[in-house]
Design a protein around this motif. Sequence first.
Motif, PDB file in Angstrom:
ATOM      1  N   ALA A   1       0.832  -1.203   0.000  1.00 57.69           N
ATOM      2  CA  ALA A   1       0.000   0.000   0.000  1.00 57.69           C
ATOM      3  C   ALA A   1       0.864   1.250   0.000  1.00 57.69           C
ATOM      4  CB  ALA A   1      -0.925  -0.015   1.214  1.00 57.69           C
TER       5      ALA A   1
ATOM      6  N   VAL B   1      -5.427 -10.102   0.586  1.00 56.71           N
ATOM      7  CA  VAL B   1      -5.441  -8.654   0.407  1.00 56.71           C
ATOM      8  C   VAL B   1      -5.794  -8.026   1.749  1.00 56.71           C
ATOM      9  CG1 VAL B   1      -6.556  -6.708  -0.740  1.00 56.71           C
ATOM     10  CG2 VAL B   1      -6.025  -8.786  -2.032  1.00 56.71           C
TER      11      VAL B   1
ATOM     12  N   LEU C   1      -6.143  -4.457   4.129  1.00 56.65           N
ATOM     13  CA  LEU C   1      -6.283  -3.008   4.171  1.00 56.65           C
ATOM     14  C   LEU C   1      -5.476  -2.453   5.336  1.00 56.65           C
ATOM     15  CD1 LEU C   1     -10.109  -2.516   3.498  1.00 56.65           C
ATOM     16  CD2 LEU C   1      -8.209  -2.273   1.886  1.00 56.65           C
TER      17      LEU C   1
ATOM     18  N   THR D   1      -4.985  -0.222   8.025  1.00 58.34           N
ATOM     19  CA  THR D   1      -5.730   0.770   8.797  1.00 58.34           C
ATOM     20  C   THR D   1      -4.906   1.385   9.914  1.00 58.34           C
ATOM     21  OG1 THR D   1      -6.555  -0.913  10.330  1.00 58.34           O
ATOM     22  CG2 THR D   1      -7.860  -0.483   8.332  1.00 58.34           C
TER      23      THR D   1
ATOM     24  N   GLU E   1      -5.891  -5.470  11.093  1.00 57.41           N
ATOM     25  CA  GLU E   1      -6.081  -4.898   9.757  1.00 57.41           C
ATOM     26  C   GLU E   1      -6.944  -5.851   8.941  1.00 57.41           C
ATOM     27  OE1 GLU E   1      -2.049  -4.163   8.466  1.00 57.41           O
ATOM     28  OE2 GLU E   1      -2.215  -2.080   9.140  1.00 57.41           O
TER      29      GLU E   1
ATOM     30  N   THR F   1      -9.620  -8.430   3.138  1.00 60.50           N
ATOM     31  CA  THR F   1     -10.805  -8.304   2.296  1.00 60.50           C
ATOM     32  C   THR F   1     -11.038  -9.526   1.425  1.00 60.50           C
ATOM     33  OG1 THR F   1      -9.582  -7.198   0.512  1.00 60.50           O
ATOM     34  CG2 THR F   1     -10.528  -5.807   2.243  1.00 60.50           C
TER      35      THR F   1
ATOM     36  N   ARG G   1      -1.234   2.376  -4.611  1.00 60.22           N
ATOM     37  CA  ARG G   1      -1.830   1.151  -4.069  1.00 60.22           C
ATOM     38  C   ARG G   1      -2.582   1.463  -2.775  1.00 60.22           C
ATOM     39  NH1 ARG G   1      -1.649  -1.861  -8.548  1.00 60.22           N
ATOM     40  NH2 ARG G   1       0.464  -2.589  -9.087  1.00 60.22           N
ATOM     41  N   SER G   2      -3.761   0.865  -2.641  1.00 60.30           N
ATOM     42  CA  SER G   2      -4.583   1.102  -1.453  1.00 60.30           C
ATOM     43  C   SER G   2      -4.543  -0.053  -0.470  1.00 60.30           C
ATOM     44  CB  SER G   2      -6.040   1.346  -1.871  1.00 60.30           C
ATOM     45  OG  SER G   2      -6.552   0.212  -2.569  1.00 60.30           O
ATOM     46  N   ALA G   3      -3.910  -1.177  -0.842  1.00 59.37           N
ATOM     47  CA  ALA G   3      -3.891  -2.361   0.027  1.00 59.37           C
ATOM     48  C   ALA G   3      -2.601  -3.133  -0.188  1.00 59.37           C
ATOM     49  CB  ALA G   3      -5.101  -3.257  -0.276  1.00 59.37           C
ATOM     50  N   HIS G   4      -2.295  -3.981   0.790  1.00 57.07           N
ATOM     51  CA  HIS G   4      -1.185  -4.919   0.656  1.00 57.07           C
ATOM     52  C   HIS G   4      -1.693  -6.218   0.026  1.00 57.07           C
ATOM     53  CE1 HIS G   4       0.997  -2.293   3.314  1.00 57.07           C
ATOM     54  NE2 HIS G   4       0.321  -2.643   4.396  1.00 57.07           N
TER      55      HIS G   4
ATOM     56  N   ARG H   1     -15.180  -9.388  -7.485  1.00 53.88           N
ATOM     57  CA  ARG H   1     -14.898  -8.552  -6.317  1.00 53.88           C
ATOM     58  C   ARG H   1     -16.201  -8.079  -5.671  1.00 53.88           C
ATOM     59  NH1 ARG H   1     -10.126  -5.847  -8.126  1.00 53.88           N
ATOM     60  NH2 ARG H   1      -8.583  -7.516  -8.468  1.00 53.88           N
TER      61      ARG H   1
END
Length: 219
Positions: free
Chosen positions: A31, A48, A50, A52, A57, A60, A80-83, A121
């Motif tokens: 991320a 995946v 998130l 936080t 964390e 998803t 990137r918004s997530a790992h 998704r």
Amino acid sequence: MDDSPGARGRAALRAGRRPRPFRRGEHLITAGTPSDEVLLIESGLVKVVLPTGAAREPITGLYGPGDLLGEIGVTSGAPRSAHVIALVAGAAWHVAGSQFLVLRDENPAVRRLVDETWRKRQRNADENQLRQMRAGATRVAMCLLSWASEFGTEIDAGLELRGVSQQDLAHAVAMSVKTIEPFLHVLRARGLLKTSRLCYRLPDPDGLGHFIATTDGMN
């Protein structure tokens, strides 16, 4: 041989490339980094997460062979918004973002693959939302049955899911490790679950489904 549009889209992304291996625990995507490539999972299992900043964390979803990841960041140009972190060692095809965008624009099969990915998704998000409405052992059972059905292997009459820790499961159902232990005990006591290190065995998936359907687990 699968000749569906999705399969042809995957073949187009693989053409002229070699998959790169990854190890358990490796970050395939981090991320906050630039969205400069997409990944097509060849083998193994990833989660995946998130970021936080909290102790728990959210996870998803899990993804495995054939799944496309990272395309939203490449398409939007956002970081990137997530790992994406490996749970089971495997390999993934890495496609540069610029090449992916050309293929998406010029190849109908790649566009179909992207559409299929986004629909999956959305289904996963809907399932997660429904799962969070259930309480206790029911919520845990729903997560295990969903993951084992999609990513597990058949054993005798049941299913086996490897690579997932108790912490992973807890984070996926928005609970703590301490909180889910009694619920796992309930499933084990009913003969619906066997556990060992990084392994969940579902000896009777139909029975687990019946437990989910008949248990009053609503909040």
